[in-house]
Design a protein around this motif. Structure first.
Motif, PDB file in Angstrom:
ATOM      1  N   ASN A 134      39.987  55.865  43.176  1.00  0.00           N
ATOM      2  CA  ASN A 134      41.002  55.841  42.122  1.00  0.00           C
ATOM      3  C   ASN A 134      40.387  55.579  40.743  1.00  0.00           C
ATOM      4  O   ASN A 134      41.098  55.438  39.756  1.00  0.00           O
ATOM      5  N   VAL A 135      39.064  55.520  40.683  1.00  0.00           N
ATOM      6  CA  VAL A 135      38.346  55.436  39.410  1.00  0.00           C
ATOM      7  C   VAL A 135      37.753  56.807  39.126  1.00  0.00           C
ATOM      8  O   VAL A 135      37.063  57.374  39.973  1.00  0.00           O
ATOM      9  N   PHE A 136      38.031  57.342  37.949  1.00  0.00           N
ATOM     10  CA  PHE A 136      37.613  58.697  37.613  1.00  0.00           C
ATOM     11  C   PHE A 136      36.600  58.688  36.465  1.00  0.00           C
ATOM     12  O   PHE A 136      36.517  57.730  35.696  1.00  0.00           O
ATOM     13  N   ASN A 137      35.862  59.788  36.351  1.00  0.00           N
ATOM     14  CA  ASN A 137      34.890  59.902  35.271  1.00  0.00           C
ATOM     15  C   ASN A 137      35.563  59.782  33.912  1.00  0.00           C
ATOM     16  O   ASN A 137      35.000  59.192  32.988  1.00  0.00           O
ATOM     17  N   MET A 138      36.777  60.307  33.786  1.00  0.00           N
ATOM     18  CA  MET A 138      37.471  60.241  32.502  1.00  0.00           C
ATOM     19  C   MET A 138      37.794  58.808  32.102  1.00  0.00           C
ATOM     20  O   MET A 138      38.073  58.525  30.927  1.00  0.00           O
ATOM     21  N   ASP A 139      37.758  57.877  33.069  1.00  0.00           N
ATOM     22  CA  ASP A 139      38.001  56.473  32.758  1.00  0.00           C
ATOM     23  C   ASP A 139      36.856  55.858  31.955  1.00  0.00           C
ATOM     24  O   ASP A 139      37.000  54.753  31.419  1.00  0.00           O
ATOM     25  N   SER A 140      35.731  56.547  31.858  1.00  0.00           N
ATOM     26  CA  SER A 140      34.584  56.017  31.117  1.00  0.00           C
ATOM     27  C   SER A 140      34.939  55.794  29.655  1.00  0.00           C
ATOM     28  O   SER A 140      34.584  54.764  29.065  1.00  0.00           O
ATOM     29  N   ARG A 141      35.621  56.738  29.052  1.00  0.00           N
ATOM     30  CA  ARG A 141      36.033  56.615  27.642  1.00  0.00           C
ATOM     31  C   ARG A 141      36.994  55.444  27.467  1.00  0.00           C
ATOM     32  O   ARG A 141      36.833  54.634  26.540  1.00  0.00           O
ATOM     33  N   ALA A 142      37.965  55.354  28.371  1.00  0.00           N
ATOM     34  CA  ALA A 142      38.914  54.243  28.297  1.00  0.00           C
ATOM     35  C   ALA A 142      38.202  52.908  28.490  1.00  0.00           C
ATOM     36  O   ALA A 142      38.541  51.909  27.846  1.00  0.00           O
ATOM     37  N   GLY A 143      37.195  52.895  29.372  1.00  0.00           N
ATOM     38  CA  GLY A 143      36.427  51.668  29.586  1.00  0.00           C
ATOM     39  C   GLY A 143      35.687  51.235  28.337  1.00  0.00           C
ATOM     40  O   GLY A 143      35.632  50.050  28.007  1.00  0.00           O
ATOM     41  N   GLY A 144      35.116  52.208  27.623  1.00  0.00           N
ATOM     42  CA  GLY A 144      34.421  51.893  26.382  1.00  0.00           C
ATOM     43  C   GLY A 144      35.372  51.361  25.322  1.00  0.00           C
ATOM     44  O   GLY A 144      35.052  50.401  24.602  1.00  0.00           O
ATOM     45  N   ILE A 145      36.549  51.968  25.217  1.00  0.00           N
ATOM     46  CA  ILE A 145      37.541  51.516  24.244  1.00  0.00           C
ATOM     47  C   ILE A 145      38.033  50.114  24.594  1.00  0.00           C
ATOM     48  O   ILE A 145      38.192  49.253  23.728  1.00  0.00           O
ATOM     49  N   THR A 146      38.258  49.882  25.886  1.00  0.00           N
ATOM     50  CA  THR A 146      38.690  48.554  26.335  1.00  0.00           C
ATOM     51  C   THR A 146      37.650  47.499  26.003  1.00  0.00           C
ATOM     52  O   THR A 146      37.975  46.407  25.520  1.00  0.00           O
ATOM     53  N   GLU A 147      36.376  47.805  26.264  1.00  0.00           N
ATOM     54  CA  GLU A 147      35.300  46.865  25.952  1.00  0.00           C
ATOM     55  C   GLU A 147      35.277  46.559  24.460  1.00  0.00           C
ATOM     56  O   GLU A 147      35.047  45.411  24.047  1.00  0.00           O
ATOM     57  N   ALA A 148      35.526  47.578  23.643  1.00  0.00           N
ATOM     58  CA  ALA A 148      35.534  47.381  22.192  1.00  0.00           C
ATOM     59  C   ALA A 148      36.642  46.420  21.771  1.00  0.00           C
ATOM     60  O   ALA A 148      36.419  45.514  20.955  1.00  0.00           O
ATOM     61  N   PHE A 149      37.836  46.591  22.329  1.00  0.00           N
ATOM     62  CA  PHE A 149      38.933  45.677  22.024  1.00  0.00           C
ATOM     63  C   PHE A 149      38.622  44.260  22.508  1.00  0.00           C
ATOM     64  O   PHE A 149      38.832  43.281  21.788  1.00  0.00           O
ATOM     65  N   ASP A 150      38.104  44.152  23.731  1.00  0.00           N
ATOM     66  CA  ASP A 150      37.817  42.834  24.299  1.00  0.00           C
ATOM     67  C   ASP A 150      36.698  42.119  23.552  1.00  0.00           C
ATOM     68  O   ASP A 150      36.603  40.891  23.596  1.00  0.00           O
ATOM     69  N   SER A 151      35.829  42.879  22.892  1.00  0.00           N
ATOM     70  CA  SER A 151      34.730  42.268  22.143  1.00  0.00           C
ATOM     71  C   SER A 151      35.190  41.731  20.794  1.00  0.00           C
ATOM     72  O   SER A 151      34.430  41.060  20.094  1.00  0.00           O
ATOM     73  N   GLY A 152      36.433  42.056  20.419  1.00  0.00           N
ATOM     74  CA  GLY A 152      36.972  41.578  19.149  1.00  0.00           C
ATOM     75  C   GLY A 152      36.694  42.502  17.977  1.00  0.00           C
ATOM     76  O   GLY A 152      36.890  42.113  16.821  1.00  0.00           O
ATOM     77  N   ALA A 153      36.248  43.728  18.238  1.00  0.00           N
ATOM     78  CA  ALA A 153      35.995  44.678  17.159  1.00  0.00           C
ATOM     79  C   ALA A 153      37.295  45.012  16.427  1.00  0.00           C
ATOM     80  O   ALA A 153      38.388  44.957  17.007  1.00  0.00           O
ATOM     81  N   ASN A 154      37.180  45.348  15.162  1.00  0.00           N
ATOM     82  CA  ASN A 154      38.331  45.697  14.345  1.00  0.00           C
ATOM     83  C   ASN A 154      39.094  46.872  14.970  1.00  0.00           C
ATOM     84  O   ASN A 154      38.507  47.915  15.269  1.00  0.00           O
ATOM     85  N   ALA A 155      40.398  46.700  15.176  1.00  0.00           N
ATOM     86  CA  ALA A 155      41.196  47.713  15.877  1.00  0.00           C
ATOM     87  C   ALA A 155      41.170  49.064  15.168  1.00  0.00           C
ATOM     88  O   ALA A 155      41.097  50.114  15.815  1.00  0.00           O
ATOM     89  N   ASP A 156      41.219  49.057  13.837  1.00  0.00           N
ATOM     90  CA  ASP A 156      41.220  50.324  13.109  1.00  0.00           C
ATOM     91  C   ASP A 156      39.858  50.997  13.181  1.00  0.00           C
ATOM     92  O   ASP A 156      39.769  52.230  13.198  1.00  0.00           O
ATOM     93  N   PHE A 157      38.786  50.199  13.232  1.00  0.00           N
ATOM     94  CA  PHE A 157      37.461  50.768  13.399  1.00  0.00           C
ATOM     95  C   PHE A 157      37.334  51.420  14.780  1.00  0.00           C
ATOM     96  O   PHE A 157      36.696  52.469  14.928  1.00  0.00           O
ATOM     97  N   ILE A 158      37.919  50.772  15.792  1.00  0.00           N
ATOM     98  CA  ILE A 158      37.901  51.353  17.142  1.00  0.00           C
ATOM     99  C   ILE A 158      38.646  52.682  17.142  1.00  0.00           C
ATOM    100  O   ILE A 158      38.202  53.671  17.735  1.00  0.00           O
ATOM    101  N   ARG A 159      39.804  52.709  16.474  1.00  0.00           N
ATOM    102  CA  ARG A 159      40.578  53.951  16.377  1.00  0.00           C
ATOM    103  C   ARG A 159      39.737  55.063  15.758  1.00  0.00           C
ATOM    104  O   ARG A 159      39.707  56.193  16.268  1.00  0.00           O
ATOM    105  N   ALA A 160      39.041  54.735  14.680  1.00  0.00           N
ATOM    106  CA  ALA A 160      38.221  55.738  13.998  1.00  0.00           C
ATOM    107  C   ALA A 160      37.068  56.192  14.885  1.00  0.00           C
ATOM    108  O   ALA A 160      36.747  57.383  14.941  1.00  0.00           O
ATOM    109  N   ALA A 161      36.441  55.253  15.575  1.00  0.00           N
ATOM    110  CA  ALA A 161      35.318  55.598  16.451  1.00  0.00           C
ATOM    111  C   ALA A 161      35.760  56.483  17.603  1.00  0.00           C
ATOM    112  O   ALA A 161      34.997  57.337  18.076  1.00  0.00           O
ATOM    113  N   ALA A 162      37.003  56.298  18.046  1.00  0.00           N
ATOM    114  CA  ALA A 162      37.542  57.127  19.130  1.00  0.00           C
ATOM    115  C   ALA A 162      38.130  58.429  18.609  1.00  0.00           C
ATOM    116  O   ALA A 162      38.647  59.236  19.383  1.00  0.00           O
TER     117      ALA A 162
END
Length: 210
Positions: A134-162
């Motif tokens: 139930n874990v897919f390759n496409m989850d890799s991008r979501a995992g990276g975005i989740t890690e960015a949020f959990d690390s405390g990175a600026n939300a708008d910067f994460i949006r731009a990076a994605a």
């Protein structure tokens, strides 16, 4: 395959933007691309998009927005590039070998993957490593975005990076622990509330003493 995974997680790229896609050669969509038989390969990563300082500039497939990333700050990608011998093993990370082909290729054919082959091989490797189905390759991008949020990175910067236009879209990829997040919020509120209550009580005591 490992390098593709690294790009998807570290750089938060969509699978299509990493491995590209094969289209009928007659379609205008995607531009001229790389002609392979009766097909053309478009939208994937090219070595020409990575400069000598390891800055990646890639136009994303979904939004056509430019993605500009310093790969020196992407540890998984950097490790794989060093393993491939295209980045110096020691000293300042720099490109020392430029290849004339797409970045991600099927080693058996030295050609870009077809999506179905990529997914099939990825699943085989994932199962060998104990990754649930139930874990897919496409989850890799979501995992990276989740890690960015959990690390405390600026939300708008994460949006731009994605390369999202709206923050709500980026937040939809955030799959962190909801219990942990709500607990953090409640603790922060309780802490502030406690400080405010202490301040009021101190002021009240001062009035009584006076």
């Amino acid at each position: 395959m490992a390098l593709a995974q690294a790009f998807q997680f570290d750089v938060m790229l969509r699978q299509k933007d990493v491995i590209g896609e094969h289209l009928p050669i007659g379609l205008k969509e995607g531009g001229p691309g790389l002609v392979i038989g009766e097909e053309k390969w478009v939208r994937g990563l090219l070595w020409s998009e990575i400069d000598d300082r390891l800055i990646l500039r890639h136009q994303t497939s979904k939004t056509s927005k430019p993605d500009v990333v310093d790969l020196k700050l992407a540890p998984m990608v950097l490790e794989d590039l060093r393993h491939m011998g295209v980045v110096a093993m020691r000293g300042r990370p720099r490109l020392i070998k430029r290849l004339e082909r797409p970045v991600i290729v099927d080693e058996r054919k030295n050609l870009p993957y077809h999506a179905h082959d990529f997914r099939r091989i990825w699943r085989s490797i994932a199962r060998e490593e104990g990754v649930p189905d139930n874990v897919f390759n496409m989850d890799s991008r979501a995992g990276g975005i989740t890690e960015a949020f959990d690390s405390g990175a600026n939300a708008d910067f994460i949006r731009a990076a994605a390369t999202h236009s709206e923050l709500a879209t980026t937040q939809g990829y955030n799959r962190g622990d909801e219990l942990e997040r709500s607990s953090v919020v409640l603790r922060a509120r309780a802490k502030k509330r406690g400080k405010a209550f202490t301040t009021v009580r101190r002021k009240d005591n001062l009035r009584r003493v006076a």
